[in-house]
Design a protein around this motif. Sequence first.
Motif, short mmCIF file in Angstrom:
data_model
loop_
_atom_site.label_atom_id
_atom_site.label_comp_id
_atom_site.label_asym_id
_atom_site.label_seq_id
_atom_site.Cartn_x
_atom_site.Cartn_y
_atom_site.Cartn_z
N THR A 156 0.86 -1.19 0.00
CA THR A 156 0.00 0.00 0.00
C THR A 156 0.90 1.23 0.00
O THR A 156 2.01 1.22 0.53
CB THR A 156 -0.90 0.03 1.24
OG1 THR A 156 -0.09 0.02 2.42
CG2 THR A 156 -1.85 -1.16 1.27
N ALA A 163 -1.39 7.84 0.88
CA ALA A 163 -2.16 8.68 -0.05
C ALA A 163 -1.48 10.04 -0.24
O ALA A 163 -1.00 10.65 0.72
CB ALA A 163 -3.58 8.87 0.49
N GLU A 193 -7.92 7.69 1.30
CA GLU A 193 -7.23 7.28 0.07
C GLU A 193 -6.82 8.48 -0.79
O GLU A 193 -6.22 8.31 -1.85
CB GLU A 193 -8.13 6.35 -0.74
CG GLU A 193 -9.42 6.96 -1.28
CD GLU A 193 -10.56 6.95 -0.26
OE1 GLU A 193 -11.69 7.28 -0.65
OE2 GLU A 193 -10.31 6.58 0.92
#
Length: 405
Positions: A202, A205, A327
């Motif tokens: 991941t 953001a 996000e």
Amino acid sequence: MPLTDTSIKNAKPTDKPRKLADGGGLYLLLNPNGSRWWRLDYRFTGKRKTLSMGTYPDTGLRDARDKRDAARKLLAAGVDPGEQRKAEKAAGEERASNSFEVIAREWHSKQSAAWVELHASRIMLRLENDIFPWLGGRPIADITAKELLTTVNRIVDRGAVESAHRVLQNCGQVMRYAIATGRAERNPAADLRGALPPVKQTHLAAITDPNSIGPLLRSIDGYQGSFVTRCALRLAPLVFVRPGELRQAEWAEFDLDNAQWNIPAEKMKMREPHLVPLAPQAVEILRELHPLTGRGRYLFPSARSPQRPMSNNAVLSALRRMGYATEEMSGHGFRAMARTVLDEVLHFRPDYIEQQLAHAVKDPNGRAYNRTAHLAERRKMMAAWADYLDQLRVGANIIQISSAA
């Protein structure tokens, strides 16, 4: 005549210690104060010796006889039971001193001198919560790959796969330290390579599209929360340091007349001092903030106590209140924003950008650049970056600038 529980209970103390014999050298020593101690008299290599066997009634008659019989078996094999007990005690103490927890704390104490405080505390918290309750008391040399995997899989089972990988890595580091200091011979963590589920990659953001940066900057200018938090939000894209470095910034580290911020090594992830050139826009924000917090230690003190910096989540929470979802943007995202735009839009040299991000950058001879390397060029870069953000804030047409650097 052998002793019985009844005869022991009925025996009365006198003004002198009494020996109540049971046979085979075993007797109960009845002291004037009423205490009752089991003793075993024996001879080894011609010398008379006495071995303590416990107290009555904690050690009952049957247990005392079992201990006597075990001692006599050792004597028959040519072993001094007293010396055997000393050896067992020493071995037990050595095993305790060589437990995983003791060695892990020793390793952590030595290594943490080179770590940022938050990083050090996170590592110890992982070990205390996820490893010590199950393996902390085990001799480190006895820990097997199977039991280490069983312990780490408890972390996986609760869905924290990334944490499980980190904990296993820390355990491997402790094991290697134990090997280096002569308290273990192998590292069972090395046998678990590939045993854990892979971590899903991941990315934090970040807004990196210039068309979206302008609205973000205008939202920051219109932030309705505390003035201190708004100043932190305004400064974040101009200096693009790590969130922890920003929230812990101290006035003593700033030289506003020379427009620079000197971050000491102990606050940096790489444990190297870092210099941040300040664009005029950053200096303006700091001069505006100084009348409010300048008499204290921190630029951005906690609302609860001026002796502490703002919380880890202050900037992140402000972004959420401004309407930016998880996000979309994070406190760390200002770094990715600067890295991307400085490279792809403003075309500054990647090594200047990486240096300003406080990443590990080497010179042509393989040495780490010092904090003042390419300072003049980085000052120009930071000023150009601040001017470009101003253009985006007012909604100017977005153009690509070719840097002379």
